[in-house]
Enzyme design. Structure first.
Site, short mmCIF file in Angstrom:
data_model
loop_
_atom_site.label_atom_id
_atom_site.label_comp_id
_atom_site.label_asym_id
_atom_site.label_seq_id
_atom_site.Cartn_x
_atom_site.Cartn_y
_atom_site.Cartn_z
N LYS A 157 -15.78 3.84 5.40
CA LYS A 157 -14.67 3.72 6.34
C LYS A 157 -14.81 4.73 7.47
O LYS A 157 -15.17 5.90 7.24
CB LYS A 157 -13.34 3.95 5.63
CG LYS A 157 -12.72 2.69 5.05
CD LYS A 157 -11.28 2.95 4.64
CE LYS A 157 -10.55 1.65 4.38
NZ LYS A 157 -9.14 1.88 4.04
N GLU A 210 -9.41 9.26 5.16
CA GLU A 210 -9.53 7.81 5.04
C GLU A 210 -10.49 7.40 3.93
O GLU A 210 -10.41 6.30 3.39
CB GLU A 210 -10.00 7.20 6.37
CG GLU A 210 -8.93 7.09 7.42
CD GLU A 210 -7.88 6.06 7.06
OE1 GLU A 210 -8.24 4.92 6.72
OE2 GLU A 210 -6.68 6.40 7.08
N GLU A 217 0.85 -1.20 0.00
CA GLU A 217 0.00 0.00 0.00
C GLU A 217 0.88 1.24 0.00
O GLU A 217 1.87 1.31 0.73
CB GLU A 217 -0.89 0.08 1.26
CG GLU A 217 -2.05 -0.85 1.33
CD GLU A 217 -2.87 -0.60 2.61
OE1 GLU A 217 -2.81 0.53 3.17
OE2 GLU A 217 -3.55 -1.54 3.05
N GLU A 238 -13.57 4.56 -0.32
CA GLU A 238 -14.41 3.66 0.47
C GLU A 238 -15.21 4.52 1.45
O GLU A 238 -14.73 4.88 2.53
CB GLU A 238 -13.54 2.62 1.18
CG GLU A 238 -12.84 1.68 0.21
CD GLU A 238 -11.93 0.68 0.89
OE1 GLU A 238 -12.44 -0.37 1.34
OE2 GLU A 238 -10.72 0.94 1.00
#
Length: 472
Positions: free
Chosen positions: A318, A324, A261, A315
């Site tokens: 999250k 995030e 990542e 996303e």
């Protein structure tokens, strides 16, 4: 000489390859607005991405990736580890359910057992990680897939006790015994050591302008490793080399690193330092350019570490700060969040023998030059940065070199900045230099005699004076 060199560079600058075997992307699913997996499979095929990392083993995603040639990393959840560690049949059934029905049409290349388990704080789970990996490996071996699909686990950078300078990289002694067993497994089975380096978080802990430039692969004075005297010009290389040094110090020089990542958020909450579209675009595009250059890192030169960008989509479910939920390279409608440099530069012809005719715009000559009014100090920083990149030869502007005259900072900076730009197949992200450069169609070797410095070129429009038509 300057014009002749540009001509040679433009002839040798090839179109970027349609695929990059070292570039992958993370495909998370903590969202309620994601496009259908089959649409995602088509999207991926339109990019140079060749690998996808899933956090689970959802057949609804694995199946649509069949026959695409895209490598797939699947994950066993942290919650599966206890049963997988204690019951070999659980591991066998896991392989029978999540691998056998799809392989080899779906090109599964790696199974990640858990995610950042050593940072979970659960000592029992941490102790079960290696037995789980061993049982999964045995199940693969029994299915004659042991040499084709690797098994490993993904680590946080927090497993390092020290990472600065990179040559002093070492693992936290609290994890020493666990890591020794895991690394012995990696070494014996030829599996990688996946890790999650994020220059973004390094910048958050040190939000100075010079740190931002260092993290974004932008012009900066660099940081010298006191142990090796190696000058690092970006945080990514420094972080990856710190892991390399830690592995080497434990005697595992043969274990390869995979960047599982890395990414940069394009927006965040008002109190967050660093998230922005400009920063995300700079980090992603400059990282991709760096990987495509194949220069590697100072401790691993000449090759690019497999790197999975975070992330394919936002996303939206999250928890945590806004950042995030804002790492997505693509939107749910499949358009780019920002120009990330991943789209294929050419489309496949209808038949293999039919040549693709380049557009007229592709032939327009272009040079990367300093903007007018840029200070000598900034030009010197640009010069130092460009000449510090591996593969960039600045000897012609050294004393006695063919392009040393005129001996001015502006002239030498223009040479080095343009050399970096041309060498990257004219990637616009390599003609930014903290917004002190511009792309011009004016050939500096063909400008009128009243132009004395390259800074003045920026003041000319594209039709003020001739330029050499190189046909590129």
């Amino acid at each position: 000489m300057y014009g002749q060199l540009l001509f040679v560079l433009s002839q040798n600058s090839s179109v970027l390859a349609e695929s990059d075997p070292f570039i992958g992307v993370n495909y998370g699913q903590v969202a309620d607005n994601l496009p259908p997996p089959d649409a995602t499979a088509k999207l991926l095929q339109s990019t140079s991405i060749e690998k996808v990392r899933l956090y689970g083993a959802d057949p609804g995603i694995i199946k649509p990736l069949a026959n695409t040639g895209i490598g797939i990393v699947i994950g066993a959840a942290n919650g599966d580890i206890p049963a997988m560690a204690t019951d070999p049949n659980f591991a066998k059934n896991w392989i029978n359910s999540n691998v056998i029905p799809f392989y080899p049409a779906s090109k599964i290349i790696l199974i990640s057992v858990g995610n950042e388990v050593l940072l979970s704080g659960d000592r029992n789970l941490m102790g079960q990680l290696l037995p789980a990996m061993q049982n999964l490996q045995n199940a693969l071996n029994s299915a004659s897939l042991g040499g084709k699909i690797k098994v490993s686990t993904v680590h946080s950078m927090a497993v390092l006790r020290q990472s600065e300078p990179p040559s002093s990289g070492s693992f936290d002694p609290n994890f020493a015994d666990l890591l020794k067993g895991l690394l012995e497994f990696n070494n014996a089975n030829g599996s990688p050591f996946p890790v999650n380096p994020y220059p973004y978080f390094a910048y958050q802990s040190d939000p100075r302008p010079e740190t931002l430039a260092f993290c974004l692969f932008q012009p900066n004075s660099g940081r010298v490793d006191s142990g090796t005297s190696i000058k690092y010009t970006n945080m990514f290389d420094a972080q990856v080399d710190a892991v390399r040094a830690a592995l080497n110090s434990m005697g595992y020089k043969g274990v390869e690193i995979v960047v599982a990542e890395t990414g940069w958020p394009y927006k965040g909450d008002a109190n967050e330092v660093g998230p922005s579209v400009d920063n995300a675009k700079a980090y992603t595009s400059n990282l991709i350019t760096h990987l495509r250059s194949m220069v590697g890192t100072p401790l691993m030169p000449g090759k690019s570490v497999d790197t999975y960008l975070f992330a394919l989509y936002d996303e939206d479910l999250k928890p945590g700060p806004g950042s995030e939920r804002s790492f997505g390279l693509f939107k749910p409608d499949l358009t780019m969040t920002y120009d990330n440099g991943l789209s294929k530069t050419t489309q496949a012809p209808s038949t293999p023998k039919t040549p693709v005719t380049p557009s007229p715009n592709a032939k327009k000559p272009a040079w990367c030059l300093p903007k007018g009014g840029v200070s000598d100090a900034q030009l010197q920083a640009n010069l130092d940065y460009a000449c510090g990149q591996q593969g960039i030869d600045c000897s012609p502007i050294q004393p006695g070199g063919a392009c040393f005259e005129p001996n001015t900072v502006a002239s030498h900076a223009a040479y080095a900045m343009n050399l970096l730009y041309q060498s990257s197949a004219k990637d616009p992200s390599n003609c930014d230099f903290s917004q002190t450069a511009t792309i011009s169609s004016n050939n500096p070797s063909k400008l009128p005699p009243f132009i004395e410095t390259y800074q003045q070129i920026a003041d000319l429009s594209d039709d003020d004076g001739p330029y050499l038509d190189t046909g590129k």
